[in-house]
Write a protein that holds these residues in place. Structure first.
Motif, mmCIF file in Angstrom:
data_model
loop_
_atom_site.group_PDB
_atom_site.id
_atom_site.type_symbol
_atom_site.label_atom_id
_atom_site.label_comp_id
_atom_site.label_asym_id
_atom_site.label_seq_id
_atom_site.Cartn_x
_atom_site.Cartn_y
_atom_site.Cartn_z
ATOM 1 N N ASP A 194 -8.071 14.867 50.551
ATOM 2 C CA ASP A 194 -6.640 15.511 50.812
ATOM 3 C C ASP A 194 -7.059 16.254 52.230
ATOM 4 O O ASP A 194 -7.792 15.893 53.033
ATOM 5 N N TRP A 268 1.564 22.072 57.748
ATOM 6 C CA TRP A 268 0.233 22.568 57.396
ATOM 7 C C TRP A 268 -0.426 23.099 58.990
ATOM 8 O O TRP A 268 -1.080 24.151 58.639
ATOM 9 N N ASP A 304 1.443 11.377 53.107
ATOM 10 C CA ASP A 304 2.233 12.605 52.307
ATOM 11 C C ASP A 304 3.116 13.070 53.468
ATOM 12 O O ASP A 304 3.319 13.138 54.624
ATOM 13 N N ARG A 401 4.386 9.343 49.847
ATOM 14 C CA ARG A 401 5.222 10.207 49.013
ATOM 15 C C ARG A 401 6.698 9.813 48.977
ATOM 16 O O ARG A 401 7.460 9.389 48.046
ATOM 17 N N TRP A 414 3.177 7.504 44.768
ATOM 18 C CA TRP A 414 2.573 8.344 43.452
ATOM 19 C C TRP A 414 3.756 9.366 43.587
ATOM 20 O O TRP A 414 4.816 9.486 44.257
ATOM 21 N N ASP A 417 4.288 16.264 43.279
ATOM 22 C CA ASP A 417 3.774 17.172 42.912
ATOM 23 C C ASP A 417 4.577 17.709 41.543
ATOM 24 O O ASP A 417 5.493 18.563 41.312
ATOM 25 N N PHE A 450 -0.497 18.075 38.747
ATOM 26 C CA PHE A 450 -0.704 18.729 40.032
ATOM 27 C C PHE A 450 -0.909 20.134 40.004
ATOM 28 O O PHE A 450 -1.837 20.788 40.162
ATOM 29 N N HIS A 475 -5.195 14.124 39.999
ATOM 30 C CA HIS A 475 -5.253 14.995 41.169
ATOM 31 C C HIS A 475 -4.410 16.270 40.775
ATOM 32 O O HIS A 475 -3.607 16.405 40.031
HETATM 33 O O1 MIG Z 1 2.859 20.530 50.357
HETATM 34 O O2 MIG Z 1 -2.184 17.850 51.229
HETATM 35 O O3 MIG Z 1 2.207 15.970 47.386
HETATM 36 O O4 MIG Z 1 -0.586 15.613 46.539
HETATM 37 O O5 MIG Z 1 -2.493 17.756 47.520
HETATM 38 C C1 MIG Z 1 1.726 20.089 49.920
HETATM 39 C C2 MIG Z 1 -1.872 18.727 50.036
HETATM 40 C C3 MIG Z 1 0.911 18.997 50.528
HETATM 41 C C4 MIG Z 1 1.560 17.734 48.967
HETATM 42 C C5 MIG Z 1 0.873 16.442 48.101
HETATM 43 C C6 MIG Z 1 -0.222 16.903 47.184
HETATM 44 C C7 MIG Z 1 -1.347 17.317 48.452
HETATM 45 C C8 MIG Z 1 -0.660 18.382 48.948
HETATM 46 N N1 MIG Z 1 0.460 18.168 49.821
#
Ligand code: MIG
Length: 662
Positions: A194, A268, A304, A401, A414, A417, A450, A475
């Motif tokens: 991740d 992020w 993602d 995603r 996949w 969440d 999740f 996961h």
């Molecule tokens: O907003 O990368 O759906 O699988 O663990 C969270 C962190 C961002 C969302 C993904 C999830 C992943 C997470 N990501």
């Protein structure tokens, strides 16, 4: 038969590859007025489709939207999830398939306002509509799938079990997880990385302190039969000196605001820019960066945050702070308190932000909201296209995603969440056939859930269903209860369950490949096979898997079995403690079947073959030639067994199929 209608001047989505000639309106069943497509639904009518969305296999009785959204609460009250899958099938006296081709939002009121009415409302006057008429439900799906092109084919190893968690933040941690599986002889083929592997959440970087000599780690894991699969995010950190950002900025590859400046969002890594995935040159440039990881030995990725998720925009954030400042001095009452509370949360994924940036797509400039549903699709498509050049002979695992129909040619999805809830295990079951209809064959949900804390029994039950889904990955979110199976008291049960996956692999891979190469579904609702059986048509919690078996997973806590509808004579094959047991033959009707924790049950059709291998601790260990064929009946039909080398991109039925007979 396919009819294609064009309204206004639609934005091309490239969802459909072979377009029939457009014609003037020729529908008896569907009405068209002011861009609204509507029809009456009869009492017995079932509406299938819409891919990744909430609620049942039969979509009737709710209102849905196709609007890719970063929505971590998959409750029944939601209208859309991460995918925009505008295909549905009416199963009544006359069977028709409907596909609304537009990147804009579409609302599907399927008997919500009025149980006897369906209304499809595109958010734009410019769209294409496809209406498909065939004799059977399977026929409608095949015709649709031929229009949209062949589904993505992953490498064989990607059918193995995978362990993931948000939080594997060092090479030691990854090694520890690998050892947890290998030392306990629990089969595994992949560990997912991740965002923790990156340097401050920067795409295509590796944190050198925590993952020194990444290529060596990848190699060591491969020696243990484990593939590392890193995540890639949709946003690029805005940081001077970070080469991906600098290159994107210099070449104008990021999405722009109204003034032509790079549009800045928060995700992020904090302030970030969005590569214009729709713009061919920019998207290609971004996809070319996957080479950095391929060169380190990586052969799989998950994409993602590509709805795209926007925590905030600079403007939205400023407005929120200003507003909150006003509340500071007030006596917050019933009106203002909730408005205050809402001020911070509503900065995320806001419609204002989606309306505030622009793409360059097929030579034209579009506001993001017009093409919203294409972002994740194109991010994944560009990567898939790049792999044609970067890895011409070897398949690369890729799933996303966000998605839109068309993306199914380049990668899987996949299911996002979910939570560690029993209801989400059921949702996972129901989503499989809906996604298959839309071309998404490589899919699965986060096993064990999740969000939130899993429980041992939920994880066992979820794995017991996950053994069937092409993507079989455990996961979980950081901060939640640890979910690796070797940490649980009933590790042995879980090991047996995961082991079943490896026994089933020859059948699963063969059925997957036939579904991909023949434009069929791998998972079907019972009503697709038993079209005239009114009880079968209403089953929402059992699935046909390929041509030989039916599955009826347990999805409730504390039960020791369940009622199963048997649509034709079937034999119960029970996987119990590493053994395959042939049990009763059931006749058509309802039966109660005991299914204690750790048992996996399949229902084998009469005169069909289920080939099973002896299993293994990784896909490489499975002997796909040493098969035992399970069957019963007087007139057992030969099984068309597909097998290939599992890596090369040239796959064909002619070279892959062999006939197995008993
Ligand atoms: O907003 O990368 O759906 O699988 O663990 C969270 C962190 C961002 C969302 C993904 C999830 C992943 C997470 N990501």
């Amino acid at each position: 038969m396919v009819k294609r209608y064009v309204f206004g001047s639609p934005i091309e989505t490239d969802s459909v590859l072979c377009k029939p000639e457009a014609i003037g309106w020729q529908e008896s069943r569907l009405q068209l007025q002011d861009n609204v497509i509507s029809c009456e639904l009869r009492a017995e009518e079932i509406v299938y489709g819409l891919g990744q969305n909430v609620r049942g296999i039969n979509k009737r009785g709710w209102i849905y939207e196709s609007n890719c959204v970063d929505e971590p609460q998959h409750t029944e009250s939601k209208l859309s999830l991460y995918g925009a899958h505008n295909f549905l099938i009416l199963d009544g006296e006359q069977k028709i398939g409907i596909f609304v081709d537009t990147p804009a939002k579409v609302t599907f009121d399927i008997g919500y306002t009025d149980y006897e009415q369906m209304r499809i409302v595109p958010d734009t006057p410019d769209f294409e509509l496809y209406v498909i008429e065939e004799e059977s439900l399977d026929g409608i799906v095949s015709t649709f799938r031929k229009l949209i092109g062949r589904s993505y084919i992953p490498p064989l190893w990607a059918f193995g079990y995978g362990q993931s968690r948000w939080g594997y933040d060092s090479a030691e941690y990854v090694r520890e997880v690998a050892a947890g599986y290998r030392d306990n002889h629990i089969p595994i083929d992949s560990i997912y990385l991740d965002i923790d592997y990156m340097e401050r959440y920067k795409d295509f970087t590796v944190n050198e302190d925590r993952f020194p000599d990444f290529a060596e780690l990848v190699k060591q894991m491969r020696e243990q039969g484990i593939h590392l699969v890193p995540i890639i995010d949709g946003g690029v950190k805005k940081e001077d000196g970070y080469d991906v950002y600098e290159e994107g900025k210099k070449n104008g590859y990021f999405c722009k605001d109204a003034k032509g400046e790079d549009f800045v969002i928060g995700v992020w890594p904090g302030r970030s820019c969005l590569p214009d995935m729709l713009n061919e040159e920019a998207g290609r440039w971004f996809a070319g960066k996957y080479k950095i990881l391929l060169d380190k030995g990586i052969d799989g990725f998950w994409n993602d945050m590509n709805e795209p998720a926007i925590f905030y925009s600079e403007k939205g954030l400023k407005e929120a702070f200003d507003k909150i400042d006003v509340y500071r001095t007030q006596n917050l009452d019933v009106d203002t308190f909730f408005a205050f509370q809402n001020t911070a949360t509503s900065v995320s994924n806001s419609p204002e932000d989606y309306a505030a940036f622009y793409h360059q797509y097929k030579g034209k400039r579009y506001c993001h909201q017009q093409v919203h549903n294409l972002f994740g699709y194109y991010m994944t498509r560009r990567a898939g296209e790049a792999f044609e050049e970067l890895s011409p002979d070897k398949r690369i695992l890729l799933f996303s995603r966000a998605s839109c129909i068309g993306m199914h040619r380049y990668g899987g999805v996949w299911q996002g969440d979910n939570n560690s809830w029993w209801s989400h295990l059921l949702m996972n079951i129901r989503m499989m056939p809906s996604l298959n209809m839309c071309g998404f064959l490589y899919t699965g949900a986060d096993l064990g859930g999740f969000g939130n804390n899993t429980t041992e029994d939920l994880l066992i039950r979820w794995l017991s269903f996950g053994v069937f889904t092409p993507l079989m990955r455990n996961h979980s979110v950081r901060g939640s209860r640890m979910q690796e199976v070797y940490r649980f008291r009933s590790m042995e049960l879980m090991r047996d369950v995961i082991g079943v996956r490896y026994q089933l692999l020859p059948y699963l891979y063969s059925e997957y490949m036939k579904a991909a190469l023949l434009d069929k579904m791998m998972f079907r609702p019972l009503g697709f096979v038993y079209e005239e059986d009114q009880l079968a048509r209403r089953v929402e919690d059992q699935l046909m898997l390929g041509d030989s078996i039916m599955i009826a997973p347990v999805y409730e806590q504390n039960v020791v079995g369940r009622t199963v509808y048997i649509p034709e004579p079937m034999k119960l094959i029970r996987f119990h403690a590493g053994q395959v047991q042939e049990e009763e033959i059931y006749q058509k009707g309802f039966v109660y079947v005991e299914m204690p924790l750790g048992d996996v049950c399949v229902f084998l059709k009469e005169n069909r073959i289920l080939p099973l291998s002896k299993g293994g601790e990784s896909v490489e260990e499975v002997d796909f030639e040493d098969l035992k064929l399970y069957c019963f009946g007087e007139n057992v039909q030969p099984y068309a067994y597909y097998m290939d080398d599992g890596v090369s991109k040239r796959c064909s039925l002619e070279s892959g199929i062999r006939i197995l007979k008993v």
